[in-house]
Design an enzyme around this catalytic site. Structure first.
Site, mmCIF file in Angstrom:
data_model
loop_
_atom_site.group_PDB
_atom_site.id
_atom_site.type_symbol
_atom_site.label_atom_id
_atom_site.label_comp_id
_atom_site.label_asym_id
_atom_site.label_seq_id
_atom_site.Cartn_x
_atom_site.Cartn_y
_atom_site.Cartn_z
ATOM 1 N N LEU A 1 -0.160 -14.469 0.325
ATOM 2 C CA LEU A 1 -1.112 -13.465 -0.160
ATOM 3 C C LEU A 1 -2.524 -14.037 -0.233
ATOM 4 C CD1 LEU A 1 -1.258 -10.551 -1.562
ATOM 5 C CD2 LEU A 1 -1.152 -11.821 -3.698
ATOM 6 N N ASP B 1 8.679 2.185 -6.070
ATOM 7 C CA ASP B 1 8.713 1.288 -7.217
ATOM 8 C C ASP B 1 8.597 -0.158 -6.758
ATOM 9 O OD1 ASP B 1 8.905 2.867 -9.564
ATOM 10 O OD2 ASP B 1 10.953 3.407 -9.012
ATOM 11 N N GLU C 1 4.484 -3.849 -14.740
ATOM 12 C CA GLU C 1 3.152 -3.687 -15.314
ATOM 13 C C GLU C 1 3.037 -2.381 -16.103
ATOM 14 O OE1 GLU C 1 -1.455 -4.523 -13.982
ATOM 15 O OE2 GLU C 1 -0.039 -3.840 -12.458
ATOM 16 N N LEU D 1 -8.126 -10.144 2.733
ATOM 17 C CA LEU D 1 -8.019 -9.806 1.317
ATOM 18 C C LEU D 1 -8.984 -10.624 0.464
ATOM 19 C CD1 LEU D 1 -6.421 -8.223 -0.866
ATOM 20 C CD2 LEU D 1 -4.830 -10.168 -0.949
ATOM 21 N N MET E 1 3.275 -4.120 2.100
ATOM 22 C CA MET E 1 2.859 -5.415 1.572
ATOM 23 C C MET E 1 3.999 -6.422 1.546
ATOM 24 S SD MET E 1 1.126 -6.118 -2.132
ATOM 25 C CE MET E 1 0.709 -7.756 -2.687
ATOM 26 N N ARG F 1 3.566 -7.570 5.214
ATOM 27 C CA ARG F 1 2.403 -8.430 5.398
ATOM 28 C C ARG F 1 2.625 -9.842 4.856
ATOM 29 N NH1 ARG F 1 -0.517 -11.407 6.943
ATOM 30 N NH2 ARG F 1 -2.786 -11.413 7.089
ATOM 31 N N TYR F 2 3.288 -9.963 3.695
ATOM 32 C CA TYR F 2 3.337 -11.268 3.039
ATOM 33 C C TYR F 2 4.740 -11.810 2.827
ATOM 34 C CZ TYR F 2 -1.427 -9.785 2.071
ATOM 35 O OH TYR F 2 -2.708 -9.338 2.205
ATOM 36 N N HIS G 1 -4.188 1.023 -7.629
ATOM 37 C CA HIS G 1 -4.422 -0.419 -7.584
ATOM 38 C C HIS G 1 -5.915 -0.672 -7.430
ATOM 39 C CE1 HIS G 1 -3.991 -4.640 -6.731
ATOM 40 N NE2 HIS G 1 -2.679 -4.566 -6.856
ATOM 41 N N GLU H 1 4.285 -3.473 -9.857
ATOM 42 C CA GLU H 1 3.225 -2.777 -10.586
ATOM 43 C C GLU H 1 3.735 -1.562 -11.363
ATOM 44 O OE1 GLU H 1 2.660 -4.044 -7.604
ATOM 45 O OE2 GLU H 1 0.759 -5.132 -7.644
#
Length: 325
Positions: free
Chosen positions: A30, A274, A281, A36, A14, A100-101, A197, A277
């Site tokens: 994103l 890691d 989170e 998505l 990601m 990806r982002y 997720h 999230e």
């Protein structure tokens, strides 16, 4: 694949912002992804929507990244992972990353592969469980980059590996390490809370295999841990006014606290390193919440990161894939 030629090993992930200034443009990338998020009005409104939502969410997300050092550690771990796999496979294998982002993006990576003389490659998704929102999007992005910059590149794809034995072994080892944090007198009474997720429920309803893949991983891990240990599965990182997969991880923490369990070990099951999230989170928000609702102990299993057993598992996965070509 030609054995006497160099082989590119491309891992897909990601990506994450590499500074606090990068948070808003990262979010824009994103929310611009139609694999998505697909707005009912079509592609025409996607970029204005992405610009608006990234502007609104950036301040809170910046604070979250500030709590973990001001940037995502995902590129560091992904680099260690792909370089470790390449070392296991031999000197003819060259490691590459396509995020990806955020950087390095697929366009940049494919250009570099062409400059390096790479004519054949294996592409490994670092998402163990397939969903069109992650693996599917990253594969589409990589394919576009190949068509644009290196159309002669020959490559094969490892889309999913949720039930790969070496992966399940490595994840079970991290769970055992997590359980060691609890006193032996209560260890067997600790509940393992697998946290994946979340996806919007519409992805699952239209046939996306993500939920089945996650469930298979959890069952495979628990077969290695032993059925004497209680466990549950929930989903985190939900946002926005849509119906999400259930149950929510916070709701499961509340339920376990109400049942007076002596402790909870949370296992981030859909993440292989890691990142925000796990470090913010889970380690901050969920830990604070667990204390608030009265859980006696709340611990997290270590992430897979660059543990030797995990690197060896992925190297063997690539080997078997190449032998089948």
């Amino acid at each position: 694949m030609t054995p006497d030629q160099p082989l590119g090993l491309v891992v897909l992930n990601m990506g994450g912002p590499d500074s606090l200034k990068a948070v808003r443009p990262f979010l824009y990338q994103l929310f611009s992804d139609r694999d998505l998020i697909q707005l009912p009005a079509g592609a025409l409104l996607q970029k204005p929507f992405a610009a608006m939502i990234s502007l609104l969410r950036a301040p809170k997300v910046r604070l979250n990244y500030a709590q973990i050092g001001g940037k995502s550690p995902q590129l560091i771990w992904t680099t260690r992972q792909v370089e470790g796999i390449a070392r296991e496979l031999g000197t003819h294998v060259r490691p590459y990353i396509a995020m990806r982002y955020w950087a390095p993006r697929a366009d940049e990576t494919v250009k570099r592969m062409k400059a390096d003389g790479i004519e054949q490659a294996v592409v490994l998704s670092l998402y163990p469980h397939y969903t069109g929102a992650t693996t599917g999007s990253s594969l589409n992005d990589f394919a576009r980059a190949v068509r644009k910059h290196h159309p002669d590149l020959q490559y094969t794809i490892i889309r999913e590996w949720y039930d790969w034995p070496g992966y399940l072994d490595a994840l079970a080892n991290r769970v055992r390490e997590g359980l060691e944090k609890f006193h032996e007198m209560v260890r067997d009474e600790v509940t393992i809370l697998f946290s994946a997720h979340a996806l919007p429920q519409k992805f699952i309803d239209r046939g996306d295999p993500y939920l089945e893949h996650v469930q298979a991983t959890v069952k495979g891990v628990m077969a290695r841990i032993g059925e004497h240990q209680s466990w549950t599965l929930a989903f985190q990182s939900r946002s926005g006014p849509v119906q999400w997969m259930e149950p929510d991880t916070v709701d499961e923490i509340d339920r376990l606290a109400s049942e007076k369990v002596p402790g909870v070990l949370i296992v981030p099951v859909s993440f292989v390193s890691d990142h925000i999230e796990t470090l913010q989170e889970i380690d901050f928000e969920y830990r604070m919440h667990a204390e608030k609702v009265g859980l006696p102990r709340f611990e997290r299993a270590p992430s897979l990161n660059d543990h030797a057993d995990f690197i060896e598992a992925l190297a063997n996965l690539v080997r078997e894939h190449l032998e089948e070509q």
